[in-house]
Design a protein around this motif. Sequence first.
Motif, PDB file in Angstrom:
ATOM      1  N   THR A 194       0.839  -1.209   0.000  1.00 41.88           N
ATOM      2  CA  THR A 194       0.000   0.000   0.000  1.00 41.88           C
ATOM      3  C   THR A 194       0.868   1.251   0.000  1.00 41.88           C
ATOM      4  N   ARG A 195       1.962   1.199   0.715  1.00 45.50           N
ATOM      5  CA  ARG A 195       2.892   2.326   0.742  1.00 45.50           C
ATOM      6  C   ARG A 195       3.506   2.541  -0.644  1.00 45.50           C
ATOM      7  N   ASP A 252       0.910   4.259  -2.964  1.00 40.90           N
ATOM      8  CA  ASP A 252       0.773   5.672  -2.592  1.00 40.90           C
ATOM      9  C   ASP A 252       1.993   6.480  -3.019  1.00 40.90           C
ATOM     10  N   ALA A 253       3.177   5.938  -2.814  1.00 42.84           N
ATOM     11  CA  ALA A 253       4.411   6.657  -3.137  1.00 42.84           C
ATOM     12  C   ALA A 253       4.592   6.840  -4.643  1.00 42.84           C
ATOM     13  N   HIS A 312       2.190   7.004  -6.900  1.00 39.52           N
ATOM     14  CA  HIS A 312       1.202   8.014  -7.318  1.00 39.52           C
ATOM     15  C   HIS A 312       1.654   9.408  -6.881  1.00 39.52           C
ATOM     16  N   ALA A 313       2.220   9.526  -5.692  1.00 42.91           N
ATOM     17  CA  ALA A 313       2.713  10.817  -5.208  1.00 42.91           C
ATOM     18  C   ALA A 313       3.876  11.303  -6.066  1.00 42.91           C
ATOM     19  N   PRO A 319       2.208   1.143 -10.423  1.00 42.76           N
ATOM     20  CA  PRO A 319       2.318   1.390  -8.982  1.00 42.76           C
ATOM     21  C   PRO A 319       2.798   0.187  -8.177  1.00 42.76           C
TER      22      PRO A 319
END
Length: 106
Positions: free
Chosen positions: A23-24, A27-28, A30-31, A47
């Motif tokens: 999950t990290r 998120d990373a 996409h960020a 991702p």
Amino acid sequence: GVTELLAALLLEQRVLVLSSRPTRLADATHAAASLLHPLQWQHVFVPLLPASHLAVASAPFPYLMGLTSATAAALGPIEEEAGQFGELRLLLDEGHILGEPICALP
């Protein structure tokens, strides 16, 4: 950290994000892609790369990919190969970056 990542993305380098938590990773990645706003990443964006598609990580084209630490172990030692082929590796669990942008931003 962030400026190196931004430079690598703007210079269309290969960027590999590594973490033990999927999950990290998602998120990373996409960020990281959102750092380019208002521009958009036009190359391969994955991702979370599944282990069955690991060969893509050695491709010669620009990419932004997330890879779990367990899957990355199949690539070999992380520190030895980082930056050799114009690749930037973002190690989320350790909090540092391996490799460098091709050239510095002005």
